[in-house]
Motif scaffolding. Structure first.
Motif, PDB file in Angstrom:
ATOM      1  N   ALA A  14      -3.685 -14.065 -15.006  1.00 49.36           N
ATOM      2  CA  ALA A  14      -3.643 -12.608 -15.063  1.00 49.36           C
ATOM      3  C   ALA A  14      -4.822 -12.091 -15.882  1.00 49.36           C
ATOM      4  O   ALA A  14      -5.177 -12.655 -16.912  1.00 49.36           O
ATOM      5  CB  ALA A  14      -2.336 -12.136 -15.674  1.00 49.36           C
ATOM      6  N   GLY A  15      -5.429 -11.023 -15.369  1.00 52.85           N
ATOM      7  CA  GLY A  15      -6.609 -10.465 -16.005  1.00 52.85           C
ATOM      8  C   GLY A  15      -7.911 -10.992 -15.447  1.00 52.85           C
ATOM      9  O   GLY A  15      -8.989 -10.454 -15.742  1.00 52.85           O
ATOM     10  N   ARG A  67      -9.201  -1.355  -9.398  1.00 55.08           N
ATOM     11  CA  ARG A  67      -9.261  -2.787  -9.692  1.00 55.08           C
ATOM     12  C   ARG A  67      -9.957  -3.571  -8.582  1.00 55.08           C
ATOM     13  O   ARG A  67     -10.647  -4.560  -8.857  1.00 55.08           O
ATOM     14  CB  ARG A  67      -7.852  -3.351  -9.889  1.00 55.08           C
ATOM     15  CG  ARG A  67      -7.075  -2.711 -11.013  1.00 55.08           C
ATOM     16  CD  ARG A  67      -5.772  -3.454 -11.301  1.00 55.08           C
ATOM     17  NE  ARG A  67      -4.871  -3.459 -10.160  1.00 55.08           N
ATOM     18  CZ  ARG A  67      -4.398  -4.562  -9.593  1.00 55.08           C
ATOM     19  NH1 ARG A  67      -4.751  -5.760 -10.041  1.00 55.08           N
ATOM     20  NH2 ARG A  67      -3.571  -4.480  -8.570  1.00 55.08           N
ATOM     21  N   LYS A  87      -3.151  -9.105 -11.421  1.00 52.30           N
ATOM     22  CA  LYS A  87      -1.804  -9.105 -11.983  1.00 52.30           C
ATOM     23  C   LYS A  87      -0.941 -10.092 -11.196  1.00 52.30           C
ATOM     24  O   LYS A  87      -1.226 -10.363 -10.029  1.00 52.30           O
ATOM     25  CB  LYS A  87      -1.187  -7.715 -11.872  1.00 52.30           C
ATOM     26  CG  LYS A  87      -2.008  -6.605 -12.492  1.00 52.30           C
ATOM     27  CD  LYS A  87      -1.369  -5.258 -12.214  1.00 52.30           C
ATOM     28  CE  LYS A  87      -2.190  -4.117 -12.810  1.00 52.30           C
ATOM     29  NZ  LYS A  87      -1.575  -2.790 -12.527  1.00 52.30           N
ATOM     30  N   GLU A  89       1.718  -9.569  -9.730  1.00 53.03           N
ATOM     31  CA  GLU A  89       2.207  -8.920  -8.512  1.00 53.03           C
ATOM     32  C   GLU A  89       1.161  -8.851  -7.402  1.00 53.03           C
ATOM     33  O   GLU A  89       1.468  -8.432  -6.284  1.00 53.03           O
ATOM     34  CB  GLU A  89       2.736  -7.509  -8.814  1.00 53.03           C
ATOM     35  CG  GLU A  89       1.800  -6.635  -9.609  1.00 53.03           C
ATOM     36  CD  GLU A  89       2.102  -6.657 -11.106  1.00 53.03           C
ATOM     37  OE1 GLU A  89       2.363  -7.760 -11.669  1.00 53.03           O
ATOM     38  OE2 GLU A  89       2.079  -5.564 -11.708  1.00 53.03           O
ATOM     39  N   ASP A  90      -0.067  -9.271  -7.686  1.00 52.49           N
ATOM     40  CA  ASP A  90      -1.086  -9.382  -6.644  1.00 52.49           C
ATOM     41  C   ASP A  90      -0.977 -10.705  -5.883  1.00 52.49           C
ATOM     42  O   ASP A  90      -1.690 -10.918  -4.902  1.00 52.49           O
ATOM     43  CB  ASP A  90      -2.494  -9.287  -7.248  1.00 52.49           C
ATOM     44  CG  ASP A  90      -2.781  -7.923  -7.845  1.00 52.49           C
ATOM     45  OD1 ASP A  90      -3.393  -7.872  -8.937  1.00 52.49           O
ATOM     46  OD2 ASP A  90      -2.402  -6.909  -7.223  1.00 52.49           O
ATOM     47  N   SER A 124       1.036 -15.487 -14.921  1.00 50.45           N
ATOM     48  CA  SER A 124       1.119 -14.628 -16.121  1.00 50.45           C
ATOM     49  C   SER A 124       0.849 -15.435 -17.381  1.00 50.45           C
ATOM     50  O   SER A 124       0.765 -16.646 -17.363  1.00 50.45           O
ATOM     51  CB  SER A 124       2.505 -13.991 -16.193  1.00 50.45           C
ATOM     52  OG  SER A 124       3.493 -14.997 -16.188  1.00 50.45           O
TER      53      SER A 124
END
Length: 124
Positions: A14-15, A67, A87, A89-90, A124
């Motif tokens: 994530a990120g 994004r 994220k 959720e992607d 995550s």
């Protein structure tokens, strides 16, 4: 008939960032508007982004605005999806699709040709 091939999907934290590519297996897709869609397990396929034949027009899903960036290099016969600030959720299989019209649309039913997808996993 246009056969599309996606690449660039992989596991990322994530990120992080990824860049997906979409190219035809043969011939050219420079005369086509191209869209990116995604499908997560147990969910319907959803619109992500689209770009017109010239690249002058783009559209994005609200969930990815700011994004993700869609672009194309017609000289390389390639459409890209730059994904930043990813994220969990992607996480999904990402598909590119082409339609033989100049206008952009988020409606997957209006695209004529589809690739087989590339997996993006964001942890995550």
């Amino acid at each position: 008939q246009v056969q599309l091939v996606e690449s660039g999907g992989e596991w990322v934290q994530a990120g992080g960032s990824l860049r997906l590519s979409c190219r035809p297996a043969g011939g050219s897709m420079n005369g086509y508007a191209v869209g990116w869609f995604r499908q997560a397990p147990g969910k319907e396929r959803e619109f992500v982004a689209t770009i017109s034949r010239s690249g002058a027009s783009t559209d994005y899903a609200d969930s990815v605005k700011g994004r993700f960036t869609i672009s194309r290099e017609n000289a390389k016969n390639t459409v890209y999806l730059q994904m930043n600030m990813l994220k969990p959720e992607d996480t999904a299989v990402y598909y590119c699709a082409a339609r033989n019209l100049w206008t952009v649309t988020p409606d997957p039913g209006r695209y004529d040709y589809w690739g087989r997808g590339t997996q993006v996993t964001v942890s995550s």
